[in-house]
Design a protein around this motif. Structure first.
Motif, PDB file in Angstrom:
ATOM      1  N   UNK A   1       0.813  -1.217   0.000  1.00  0.00           N
ATOM      2  CA  UNK A   1       0.000   0.000   0.000  1.00  0.00           C
ATOM      3  C   UNK A   1       0.846   1.266   0.000  1.00  0.00           C
ATOM      4  N   UNK A   2       1.874   1.270   0.835  1.00  0.00           N
ATOM      5  CA  UNK A   2       2.698   2.474   0.948  1.00  0.00           C
ATOM      6  C   UNK A   2       3.324   2.857  -0.385  1.00  0.00           C
ATOM      7  N   UNK A   3       3.683   1.853  -1.150  1.00  0.00           N
ATOM      8  CA  UNK A   3       4.288   2.129  -2.453  1.00  0.00           C
ATOM      9  C   UNK A   3       3.298   2.834  -3.364  1.00  0.00           C
ATOM     10  N   UNK A   4       2.084   2.325  -3.378  1.00  0.00           N
ATOM     11  CA  UNK A   4       1.072   2.895  -4.270  1.00  0.00           C
ATOM     12  C   UNK A   4       0.740   4.315  -3.826  1.00  0.00           C
ATOM     13  N   UNK A   5       0.574   4.479  -2.532  1.00  0.00           N
ATOM     14  CA  UNK A   5       0.200   5.806  -2.024  1.00  0.00           C
ATOM     15  C   UNK A   5       1.321   6.802  -2.273  1.00  0.00           C
ATOM     16  N   UNK A   6       2.545   6.369  -2.011  1.00  0.00           N
ATOM     17  CA  UNK A   6       3.634   7.339  -2.190  1.00  0.00           C
ATOM     18  C   UNK A   6       3.915   7.589  -3.668  1.00  0.00           C
TER      19      UNK A   6
ATOM     20  N   UNK B   1      -0.545  13.231  -5.799  1.00  0.00           N
ATOM     21  CA  UNK B   1      -1.589  14.007  -5.139  1.00  0.00           C
ATOM     22  C   UNK B   1      -2.027  13.370  -3.816  1.00  0.00           C
ATOM     23  N   UNK B   2      -1.353  12.311  -3.435  1.00  0.00           N
ATOM     24  CA  UNK B   2      -1.630  11.657  -2.150  1.00  0.00           C
ATOM     25  C   UNK B   2      -3.104  11.251  -2.019  1.00  0.00           C
ATOM     26  N   UNK B   3      -3.594  10.531  -3.002  1.00  0.00           N
ATOM     27  CA  UNK B   3      -5.026  10.190  -3.018  1.00  0.00           C
ATOM     28  C   UNK B   3      -5.381   8.792  -2.480  1.00  0.00           C
ATOM     29  N   UNK B   4      -4.712   7.728  -2.905  1.00  0.00           N
ATOM     30  CA  UNK B   4      -5.204   6.400  -2.501  1.00  0.00           C
ATOM     31  C   UNK B   4      -5.157   6.209  -0.982  1.00  0.00           C
ATOM     32  N   UNK B   5      -6.103   5.427  -0.492  1.00  0.00           N
ATOM     33  CA  UNK B   5      -6.147   5.137   0.944  1.00  0.00           C
ATOM     34  C   UNK B   5      -6.414   3.643   1.120  1.00  0.00           C
ATOM     35  N   UNK B   6      -6.071   3.140   2.300  1.00  0.00           N
ATOM     36  CA  UNK B   6      -6.301   1.726   2.577  1.00  0.00           C
ATOM     37  C   UNK B   6      -7.595   1.578   3.376  1.00  0.00           C
ATOM     38  N   UNK B   7      -8.482   0.764   2.862  1.00  0.00           N
ATOM     39  CA  UNK B   7      -9.715   0.495   3.594  1.00  0.00           C
ATOM     40  C   UNK B   7      -9.426  -0.511   4.694  1.00  0.00           C
ATOM     41  N   UNK B   8     -10.381  -0.717   5.588  1.00  0.00           N
ATOM     42  CA  UNK B   8     -10.175  -1.612   6.726  1.00  0.00           C
ATOM     43  C   UNK B   8      -9.797  -3.028   6.306  1.00  0.00           C
ATOM     44  N   UNK B   9     -10.361  -3.445   5.184  1.00  0.00           N
ATOM     45  CA  UNK B   9     -10.091  -4.807   4.716  1.00  0.00           C
ATOM     46  C   UNK B   9      -8.781  -4.921   3.929  1.00  0.00           C
ATOM     47  N   UNK B  10      -7.998  -3.846   3.935  1.00  0.00           N
ATOM     48  CA  UNK B  10      -6.702  -3.892   3.279  1.00  0.00           C
ATOM     49  C   UNK B  10      -6.729  -3.522   1.807  1.00  0.00           C
ATOM     50  N   UNK B  11      -7.900  -3.351   1.270  1.00  0.00           N
ATOM     51  CA  UNK B  11      -8.023  -2.978  -0.144  1.00  0.00           C
ATOM     52  C   UNK B  11      -7.714  -1.496  -0.285  1.00  0.00           C
ATOM     53  N   UNK B  12      -7.051  -1.152  -1.389  1.00  0.00           N
ATOM     54  CA  UNK B  12      -6.784   0.261  -1.663  1.00  0.00           C
ATOM     55  C   UNK B  12      -8.008   0.863  -2.355  1.00  0.00           C
TER      56      UNK B  12
END
Lengths: 821, 190, 241
Positions: free
Chosen positions: C110-115, C119-130
């Motif tokens: 997740x950190x790779x995708x977010x970084x 624009x710092x948009x993606x977030x991790x949902x509770x179930x681990x899905x982006x």
């Protein structure tokens, strides 16, 4: 609204004052934006810089309660710079009327004030008339006793320095506002006002609006596309519920509630039917008897007969001169003078001013019926903060109502459009549509009275056949509201069969041959069908967005009222591009020889005032047909607090003196005197001006929005907005919890410290302003989730003081203190 | 310094992801799955007018034929005022009707009681009717202090409602006035 | 055909109909929030929030401005998240141009995708899905506008074929330029969500414009930063420099 939502796009200048349209009527901004994109100017005048202000070309921040000063200054500016539409003012308004010499204005008071009764004798403000009662006038406006001359004199005192001193708006900003708005006085230009509770909720509320109406008349902005005086009503059917008069002082269609002195129907009709002997005045209210009798026929059906005055005396009467309004109602209840109470689709323990008084009042009842979608602070008042259920006797019946999408029927929007809606899902659980609850309750009461009861005639005789297959049938009621012919009659040479629907109110009769639950809605459901359900997207020929076959609007589908003032004396529009109506009759030798109006449904289809050659016509009517004399009122002698709006300080003000005159408050404002009615004096610790308001994300007391987490997510908590300057003085940090207090109560809330509020310089001193949304209450969501009382209603703080005409409370200007928690 | 993107990729991880992805394009199967699943496809569609402010915006209500409940509410694009748009309150109307906090049963709170009791409609309305009659009959004024006919009760009051439909408002005022109420008020006064 | 959004912030009234319409259509639950001294809420994008209208008060040339910025995924034309993921079953580009995250994003770092996102948009949902905005592709494929665009009262949000949207955006820019010399379309060439602002994008919101805080990385590069972890970028720049 004299106009309607889509019409805002036709405006050249939009003044948003006393409302916050972007936040509270968000879709109106579709049309504000459209107008701006075509070059219109947007002016926002508000104590706070709001989401509306963020889109404005000009923003003026004024102290709450100083609107008349600002508007009065605009009147002065318009007159001095001769920016008014003279032809319009001289012919369509009462500016040329001669005022009686008994009218005077001195030291902030008008003539006729009775100190002991705190009332004006309005007869002192009459017009000079001929022997038949037709006003004498000078259309050149030169006579020094004309309304016009008095207007000039009255507002000559509203100079820039004075207005700025009272309102806190800088002189340069005032000038910018005046110049921009007054430019719409040019023929063919239109300016509009969008106002709401920011103007009504003051002890000078009515006069705030009158003041703007006067400006609109001076500039020729009434009746035209992109103009008008537009009240942005706050509830989906507050227009319809007002039209149907769920109000003490009026019967459906704005007929007067009978006074005790109107001892029979003849006297009632005589009292409330104005008479004009001016052949050029349509004097539409002259039709009152047709409407009152038709209403009684709808109420009592066949039981309403000529021999029993159509049941006139079966309906209750109010005492002459006594108000029965909201504030008075709860005052009586607080004094223990009531036993039973219906709170139907309303939450008075949060919505009314001085809500603590309301909460204590309800405790004194024997029984209360609370009908709502959700439990609310009213239904559960007995388990609310500070209440001990074991000491409260009031029985409470709480009835679950269906949501709007679960039933069929119509509502009327602010633009007077009656729109039909349909049932989607069925009512959830055992909830029921309000109509069914009313109908079944009525049936139960009727059957009790069938056996016996005090004065049972009105109850047993009330027409109550509005069900189909055991359910409330909105169509049946809609037809009754429109009205039927009750016998075969010949009207206008046409045979109308008994039991058929009346085509329009022009066909209503005073002899019992027609029924109509509300004459204003006569034409809404006819033999042609349910007009409110129409959906045609075809615009009218003038292409100004009237959409005449989309839904239906009162009166008689006229989309812009007073529209005959949108044309000159010859019937030709001031604005050739955005014309509303125009006279298209044939011309022969300089005279009109046939009658034809194009465009919107004209305000009466008579010939224009003049022929193309300038000769006057005798078969015409003045355009303001709802006024006795056919002229719009720049001078308003019917108001409780004077014929001209005058600046007075709110009941609670930061100033010790009114900078405008020796009269401090509105001398006839409604105030109360129980131990629950306290008013802060200037110089007390309550030294911050405060106003309540709404935000986009919630609605009214929040009963419908606080139980929705999607909306709570956006605005979770009650807050107070204050300036960075005030926060610094009080050492308050943004986002921290603080306590806002008034002389009546205190409220914990979150501080929103913002650049959008600025301290004012008022009469030489610094005055701070704060603001509170009034959407919150203890019941949702906190009590439901945690059993704790966390968020409360800001109406606990507001004063029970009211406008003398409407008695609407002054919740938009009162005094508070703010401190750290 | 002028670094092109290509060069930048080369000097770092040396990945060819960019190329690989552009070759793949989009996943058509997934897109098709989306279209098929449009949740409103088989729902009943009715039009309504928003229940909040008085702009009078049109909305479309999608009611599931399976559950009978609203599954989606959004702006009516054929409505000439809002043309499909809605504010946040309008956009959330589904949550107004499909809400676990709603009242679904008539409730009664007895004098001095500290709780609600679930009751039947028939009982509630019959009891209310009795209260109305008792209070009205006891307090009914045929004449005022001046001896004028007034035929009223001032000991029962009503507030509400702008939340009712026109037809309900009219019927309600008829009932209240026939009972002789003069304290009849609603939202327009506040 | 590639679809684009045009978001004219000068018309946005921050009514936040878009925020709610998004949650309503997507079936996303509300978040428990508190008032932190602003109308802005929820405080950030999250696994349950794909859109947040950012609000900021600025005094500019003696005039108060309240800037509104409806933040959402920009649907980059060459999307760094997608390039970083290297797995089209997790992140792919729909034929509309929408960048779609599938359930398989759970298996990505997740950190790779977010970084990777400028624009710092993606977030991790509770179930681990982006998660993030998916352009309401279900609606778009059925000829409907995305829920947020459809609900917008003032026309601040528009949606359509990229060519039409770009030309609208340019027209609006030209008009606004006459009033505000600092007017600009943010990162227009690289994005399918084109914002028009009348002043410095940074006044609106810190992530309004692609961040490029390291010297030597151009805006273009920042948008396309597909590097992980971040330190590598610095090293790379240092090497080249």
């Amino acid at each position: 609204m004299t106009n309607h939502w889509i019409d805002i796009r036709n405006s050249d200048c939009i003044l948003i004052m006393g409302s916050n349209a972007a936040e509270n009527h968000p879709i109106s901004f579709k049309y504000v934006t459209e107008a701006q994109q075509k070059g219109a100017k947007l002016i926002s005048v508000d104590p706070r810089f709001t989401r509306t202000s963020s889109k404005a070309d000009i923003y003026g921040g004024l102290r709450s309660g100083s609107d008349i000063a600002v508007l009065g200054g605009m009147i002065k500016y318009i007159l001095e710079n001769k920016l008014y539409n003279k032809e319009y003012v001289a012919n369509y308004t009462n500016a040329p009327f001669l005022v009686n010499r008994s009218y005077k204005f001195k030291n902030g008071k008008f003539s006729g004030f009775d100190q002991s009764k705190k009332k004006y004798d309005k007869k002192k403000w009459g017009f000079k008339t001929d022997s038949k009662g037709v006003p004498s006038l000078d259309r050149s406006l030169r006579d020094k006793n004309t309304v016009f001359a008095h207007l000039k004199k009255h507002y000559s005192r509203y100079n820039l320095k004075k207005v700025s001193e009272i309102s806190g708006v800088s002189k340069s900003k005032l000038l910018e506002i005046y110049k921009t708005y007054a430019a719409t006085g040019k023929k063919g230009k239109a300016g509009t006002i969008m106002y709401a509770m920011g103007w009504t909720q003051h002890t000078v509320g009515t006069q705030n609006i009158r003041c703007m109406a006067m400006i609109q008349l001076l500039l020729g902005n009434m009746g035209v596309a992109g103009g008008g005086v537009n009240a942005l009503r706050g509830e989906s059917n507050v227009q319809g519920s007002t039209d149907h008069c769920l109000l003490w002082h009026i019967w459906p269609g704005y007929l007067k509630t009978p006074r005790a002195s109107n001892t029979n129907l003849t006297k009632y009709n005589k009292k409330w039917t104005p008479v004009s002997h001016d052949s050029l005045s349509a004097n539409w209210w002259g039709n009152t008897p047709k409407y009152s009798v038709s209403f009684l026929k709808s109420m009592f059906g066949e039981k309403a007969k000529k021999s029993n005055e159509f049941g006139y005396n079966w309906l209750p009467k109010v005492d002459d001169g006594k108000p029965y309004s909201w504030l008075d109602l709860f005052d009586e209840m607080y004094k223990g003078k009531m036993d039973g109470f219906f709170a139907w689709g309303q939450n008075p323990t949060c919505s009314g001013a001085n809500a603590g008084k309301t909460r204590d009042a309800i405790e004194k009842l024997d029984w209360m019926v609370n009908v709502n979608i959700f439990d609310n602070e009213t239904g559960s008042f007995w388990r609310g903060p500070g209440k001990d259920p074991s000491k409260i006797k009031t029985e409470v019946f709480m009835l679950p109502a269906a949501v709007s999408i679960e039933k069929e029927g119509s509502i009327t929007n602010s633009g007077r459009w009656m729109q039909w809606r349909y049932q989607g899902p069925k009512p959830l659980g055992n909830s029921k549509p309000d109509g069914d609850i009313i109908l079944e309750l009525g049936q139960k009461i009727k059957s009790l009275y069938k056996k016996d009861g005090v004065f049972k005639e009105p109850i047993v005789n009330m027409k109550w056949d509005y069900e189909t297959h055991g359910e409330f049938d909105a169509h049946k009621v809609a037809k009754e509201i429109n009205g039927y012919f009750t016998k075969d009659v010949k009207v206008k040479g046409k045979l109308c069969k008994k039991g058929t629907l009346v085509p329009s109110f022009a066909w209503l009769q005073a002899d019992g041959s027609t029924s109509s639950g509300n004459w204003l809605y006569c034409n809404s459901y006819t033999e042609k069908g349910n007009m409110a359900a129409r959906r045609s997207k075809k615009d009218s020929e003038n292409k100004i967005g009237l959409y005449p076959e989309f839904s239906w609007c009162w009166p008689v589908n006229r989309r812009i009222i007073y529209n005959r003032a949108s044309v000159d004396l010859k019937g030709q529009p001031w604005d050739k591009k955005h014309w509303v109506v125009k006279f298209d009759g044939k011309v022969k030798d300089g005279k009109y020889v046939s009658k034809k109006w194009s465009g919107d449904v004209p305000d009466g289809g008579w010939y224009p005032m003049q022929n193309p050659d300038g000769t006057k016509r005798k078969d015409s009517k003045h355009p303001f047909i709802m006024r006795k004399h056919g002229h719009a009122q720049i001078f308003g002698p019917g108001k409780a607090d004077g014929p001209f709006p005058e600046h007075y300080e709110p009941i609670e003000s930061p100033l010790r003196k009114n900078p405008m005159s020796k009269q401090y408050n509105n001398p006839v404002a409604a105030v109360f005197n129980t131990d629950a009615d306290k008013y802060a004096k200037p110089g007390s610790k309550f030294d911050i001006v405060c106003s309540t308001y709404r935000v986009t994300e919630h609605w009214q007391t929040g009963v419908m929005t606080r139980p929705q987490d999607l909306l709570m997510e956006l605005q979770p908590q009650v807050f107070v907005e204050l300036s960075e300057e005030l926060a610094k003085i009080k050492k308050i940090k943004n986002g921290e919890r603080v306590v806002v207090g008034s002389i009546r109560a205190s409220l914990e809330c979150t501080a929103v410290v913002t650049k959008r509020l600025k301290p004012f310089k008022i009469a030489g001193k610094t005055v701070h302003q704060a603001g509170l949304p009034w959407h919150y209450g203890w019941r949702w969501p906190d009590f439901a989730e945690t059993g704790n009382v966390i968020e409360e209603s800001s109406n606990l703080l507001t004063p029970s003081a009211g406008d003398p005409n409407t008695r609407i409370p002054e919740t938009k200007a009162f005094m508070v203190s703010i401190s750290k928690k | 310094m002028d670094i092109t993107r290509r060069k930048f990729i080369q000097v770092t991880a040396g990945t060819t992801a960019g190329l690989a992805v552009s070759n793949l394009g989009f996943n058509f199967e997934e897109a098709k799955a989306y279209s098929k699943n449009l949740k409103t496809k088989f729902a009943k569609e009715t039009t309504t007018i928003c229940c909040y402010c008085a702009v009078g915006c049109g909305a479309i209500v999608h009611t599931s034929k399976k559950t009978g409940r609203a599954i989606n509410i959004e702006g009516d694009p054929d409505h000439v005022i809002n043309r499909g748009s809605l504010c946040p309150k309008g956009a959330a109307i589904k949550q107004l009707s499909e809400n676990k906090n709603r009242l679904t049963e008539p409730m009664y709170r007895a004098p001095y009681s500290n709780k609600w009791k679930k009751v039947s409609w028939d009982w509630a309305l019959s009891e209310i009717a009795k209260r109305v009659k008792k209070t009205r009959d006891k307090s009914f004024e045929k004449k005022n202090s001046k001896g004028q006919i007034v035929n009223r009760t001032t000991r029962i009051a009503s507030v509400g409602s702008a939340a009712l439909d026109n037809e309900e408002c009219w019927t309600y005022q008829a009932l209240m006035r026939s009972l002789g109420l003069v304290y009849i008020e609603h939202q327009a006064r506040i | 055909m590639t679809k684009s959004f045009f978001i004219d912030t000068t018309l946005c009234t921050a009514c936040r109909g878009c925020q709610v319409a998004c949650k309503q259509w997507q079936g996303l639950p509300a978040e428990k929030t508190v008032n932190k001294g602003s109308y802005e809420n929820p405080p950030d994008l999250s696994g349950n929030t794909y859109k947040v209208v950012r609000m900021s008060e600025k005094e500019r040339n003696g005039k108060l401005k309240w800037f509104f910025f409806p933040e959402q995924c920009r649907h980059c034309i060459e999307a760094p998240c997608l390039e970083t993921a290297e797995d089209s079953s997790a992140i792919y580009k729909d034929k509309t141009g929408a960048i779609i995250f599938t359930k398989k994003t759970k298996d990505l770092v997740a950190d790779d995708i977010i970084s990777a996102c400028p624009y710092n948009v993606p977030r991790v949902a509770k179930n681990g899905i982006l998660t993030k905005c998916n352009m309401c592709v279900d609606r778009v494929h059925n000829g409907l506008k995305p829920a947020c665009v459809k609900t917008c009262p003032t026309g601040a949000m528009q949606f359509g074929d990229r060519s039409t949207i770009v030309s609208k955006a340019n027209k609006s820019l030209a008009k606004l330029k006459r009033k505000s010399s600092k007017a600009q379309l943010i990162d227009q060439k690289d994005l399918n969500v084109i914002y028009l602002v009348e002043d410095n994008p940074k006044y609106y919101f810190k992530n309004a414009i692609a961040s490029y805080k390291y010297e030597g990385i151009t805006r273009q590069m920042a948008i396309r930063k597909i590097f992980r972890p971040l330190t590598n970028i610095i090293k790379a720049v240092e090497r080249i420099g």
